[in-house]
Design a protein around this motif. Structure first.
Motif, PDB file in Angstrom:
ATOM      1  N   TYR A 232       0.813  -1.208   0.000  1.00  0.00           N
ATOM      2  CA  TYR A 232       0.000   0.000   0.000  1.00  0.00           C
ATOM      3  C   TYR A 232       0.852   1.266   0.000  1.00  0.00           C
ATOM      4  O   TYR A 232       0.419   2.324  -0.457  1.00  0.00           O
ATOM      5  N   GLY A 233       2.045   1.182   0.528  1.00  0.00           N
ATOM      6  CA  GLY A 233       2.943   2.320   0.659  1.00  0.00           C
ATOM      7  C   GLY A 233       4.124   1.898   1.520  1.00  0.00           C
ATOM      8  O   GLY A 233       4.239   0.737   1.910  1.00  0.00           O
ATOM      9  N   THR A 234       4.989   2.828   1.816  1.00  0.00           N
ATOM     10  CA  THR A 234       6.142   2.528   2.672  1.00  0.00           C
ATOM     11  C   THR A 234       6.105   3.399   3.925  1.00  0.00           C
ATOM     12  O   THR A 234       5.597   4.516   3.918  1.00  0.00           O
ATOM     13  N   ALA A 235       6.648   2.840   4.982  1.00  0.00           N
ATOM     14  CA  ALA A 235       6.618   3.523   6.266  1.00  0.00           C
ATOM     15  C   ALA A 235       7.661   4.626   6.330  1.00  0.00           C
ATOM     16  O   ALA A 235       8.681   4.600   5.629  1.00  0.00           O
ATOM     17  N   VAL A 236       7.401   5.596   7.203  1.00  0.00           N
ATOM     18  CA  VAL A 236       8.377   6.636   7.524  1.00  0.00           C
ATOM     19  C   VAL A 236       8.743   6.470   8.996  1.00  0.00           C
ATOM     20  O   VAL A 236       8.296   5.556   9.660  1.00  0.00           O
ATOM     21  N   GLU A 237       9.601   7.338   9.480  1.00  0.00           N
ATOM     22  CA  GLU A 237      10.041   7.314  10.884  1.00  0.00           C
ATOM     23  C   GLU A 237      10.702   5.989  11.250  1.00  0.00           C
ATOM     24  O   GLU A 237      11.625   5.551  10.591  1.00  0.00           O
ATOM     25  N   LEU A 238      10.173   5.285  12.284  1.00  0.00           N
ATOM     26  CA  LEU A 238      10.838   4.122  12.858  1.00  0.00           C
ATOM     27  C   LEU A 238      11.189   3.038  11.855  1.00  0.00           C
ATOM     28  O   LEU A 238      12.241   2.416  11.936  1.00  0.00           O
ATOM     29  N   LEU A 239      10.274   2.780  10.933  1.00  0.00           N
ATOM     30  CA  LEU A 239      10.458   1.701   9.961  1.00  0.00           C
ATOM     31  C   LEU A 239      10.595   2.271   8.556  1.00  0.00           C
ATOM     32  O   LEU A 239      10.030   1.758   7.598  1.00  0.00           O
ATOM     33  N   HIS A 240      11.360   3.324   8.446  1.00  0.00           N
ATOM     34  CA  HIS A 240      11.491   4.066   7.186  1.00  0.00           C
ATOM     35  C   HIS A 240      11.845   3.136   6.020  1.00  0.00           C
ATOM     36  O   HIS A 240      12.806   2.370   6.077  1.00  0.00           O
ATOM     37  N   GLY A 241      11.008   3.211   4.981  1.00  0.00           N
ATOM     38  CA  GLY A 241      11.266   2.453   3.768  1.00  0.00           C
ATOM     39  C   GLY A 241      10.725   1.038   3.758  1.00  0.00           C
ATOM     40  O   GLY A 241      10.765   0.361   2.721  1.00  0.00           O
ATOM     41  N   VAL A 242      10.183   0.561   4.872  1.00  0.00           N
ATOM     42  CA  VAL A 242       9.643  -0.801   4.917  1.00  0.00           C
ATOM     43  C   VAL A 242       8.226  -0.807   4.333  1.00  0.00           C
ATOM     44  O   VAL A 242       7.398   0.030   4.703  1.00  0.00           O
TER      45      VAL A 242
END
Length: 510
Positions: A232-242
């Motif tokens: 759906y998209g990628t995470a930012v902050e703690l899990l950036h790019g996952v």
């Protein structure tokens, strides 16, 4: 850079939030957990603070990574599972919720449900949209919660119609924040959560204009409907790019985690409430016995799998009530020891209709009742009656499932926090008359979300590989005969009758 070896699941339940990291074998290698504050502004009202949910989500991710000594680069994908019907509306420009989350147990919207049931009809019909949605009209589902916020919070309807607000169940709220929030967060929900709103056409898997019109809900408020397993998209902050790659409502996630992928397979979850899900494959089966028809899962572009579901409102939360409201135990784990201190329930039966009765009876007028009280009954008998109430309600749902499908279940796979209670599990097997089986990995809700996310990124090859990972830990077999079983059920049904129509319309509510 090495290939990521783990998948992280965020499990937002009714009473707590967890982040669990799983390896390729489905083993848990890191966990973080925090309780969710329960807010009860009035009788029948249940709320959560969406900001607390998001802040605690960030904290439990940190705790899980720390416990496993991992970083974001070790995580292949993020899966999300959530309390399903709980409703949040927030401002897309700044991420501020317009009101607390209204929890699935909340019953304040009964008057809205009554109005919809009566609208343009000669007599009320709670099933008027059931052929399209698989659901009866009930306060349980998200649609009436949306309407309540639109009608009772100042300026919200105008802001919703202008397109500045977003609605979501908790999965939508978490995905939006994980992927950037007001700086570009993705506004989606998966088919399993959408199927719990009373707004989605089960066959089309899309928001339905007739339903939106019936509830007077602006379509701009709604998230896009996606599958349960895709990026759906990628995470930012703690899990950036996952990649954020899996979403399943909590009960569907538990079904997936139990490897009940095929038609005829089922599981029963013992959590805040109890939820039995029976996989009907690609066929939409409409219940004639008080069950819900829902989406079980949809993997990418593959056809959706559907299910029959028996939803029970109060099971694990009844034990919490014994602790918090009555004070007869100081922790939930004490209930089994207390109940084991007596040989039976002492003639006491507990009907925990705190939010009315859900499946298969669907009686919003029911209220909680303890019947059969004498001077002999003590707190241990009450504790035992509370545990037995969980099993009695599950038996009702299993009977409805067997009647609808014509294929009686020969075993029940179980999961959730209460399955560590061996007294309850044995009584459940006795009452059902079939074996009750606990898996090695008890956190099947989080595991199911991890599986969905992992499949989307190729971490696991397919459902055959996942099925091979499932292992039995313990089974309980029935220890009573059918005559004793039926005797218990007859007394239970008498107790339930006492909880119905507890006060007539002309009486004064105290």
């Amino acid at each position: 850079m090495s290939t990521p070896q783990y998948v992280l699941a965020i499990d937002n339940g009714t009473t707590s939030i967890r982040a669990i990291i799983f390896d390729h074998a489905g083993a848990k290698i890191g966990t973080g957990q925090l309780e969710t504050t329960q807010i009860f502004p009035q009788s029948g009202w249940v709320e959560h603070d969406p900001v607390e949910i998001w802040n605690n989500t960030r904290k439990v991710i940190e705790l899980a990574l720390e416990q496993a000594s991992l970083t974001a680069s070790d995580i292949a994908a993020i899966g999300i599972t959530n309390q399903r019907e709980t409703t949040v509306i927030w401002d897309k420009t700044n991420g501020v919720p317009v009101y607390n989350a209204i929890v699935w147990q909340d019953t304040r919207t009964q008057s809205i449900i009554d109005q919809i049931a009566e609208k343009n009809l000669s007599e009320p019909d709670l099933n008027r949209f059931k052929s399209k949605t698989g659901l009866p009209l009930a306060t349980y589902f998200a649609a009436s919660k949306i309407v309540w916020i639109l009608e009772h919070v100042e300026d919200v309807r105008q802001r919703a119609e202008s397109g500045s607000l977003a609605f979501g169940t908790i999965d939508s709220w978490l995905v939006w924040n994980l992927t950037g929030g007001s700086s570009g967060g993705v506004h989606v929900t998966d088919v399993t959560n959408a199927s719990r709103t009373l707004l989605m056409d089960l066959e089309a898997l899309q928001w339905d204009p007739e339903l939106l019109s019936a509830f007077n809900i602006p379509p701009t408020l709604l998230p896009a409907i996606v599958s349960s397993s895709e990026i759906y998209g990628t995470a930012v902050e703690l899990l950036h790019g996952v990649p954020v790659a899996g979403i399943l409502g909590d009960q569907q996630a538990a079904t997936f985690g139990q490897a009940a992928f095929s038609q005829g397979e089922a599981k029963n979850t013992y959590g805040t409430g109890n939820f039995l899900i029976f996989n009907t494959g690609e066929e939409i089966v409409h219940s004639q016995n008080g069950l819900l028809t829902t989406v079980a899962y949809k993997l990418g572009n593959q056809p959706a799998h559907y299910a029959l579901e028996g939803s029970i409102a109060v099971t694990g939360s009844l034990i919490q009530w014994l602790r918090d409201n009555l004070g007869i135990i100081s922790s939930a784990s004490e209930v089994e020891t207390l109940a084991l201190s007596v040989p039976d329930n002492g003639g006491a039966y507990f009907v925990p209709a705190f939010s009315g009765l859900f499946a298969p009876r669907w009686r919003p007028d029911a209220r909680g009742a303890i019947v059969g009280l004498t001077r002999y009954v003590n707190k241990a008998h009450i504790a035992r009656a509370a545990l037995e109430a969980v099993a009695f309600q599950t038996r009702e749902v299993l009977d409805a499932t067997n009647a609808d499908t014509g294929v009686p279940l020969t075993e029940v796979r179980v999961d959730g926090g209460m399955i560590s209670n061996e007294l309850l599990m044995q009584f459940q097997a006795d009452l059902l008359g079939v074996p009750v089986i606990r898996p090695v990995v008890a956190e099947t809700t989080a595991l199911g979300a991890a599986y969905a996310a992992g499949l989307a990124v190729g971490f696991w090859s397919g459902t055959d590989e996942l099925r091979a990972l499932w292992q039995e830990h313990k089974r309980w077999t029935p220890q009573i005969d059918e005559e004793e079983r039926q005797k218990l059920l007859r007394v239970w049904n008498k107790a339930v009758e006492k909880s119905l129509n507890w006060i007539d319309e002309d009486s004064v509510q105290l």
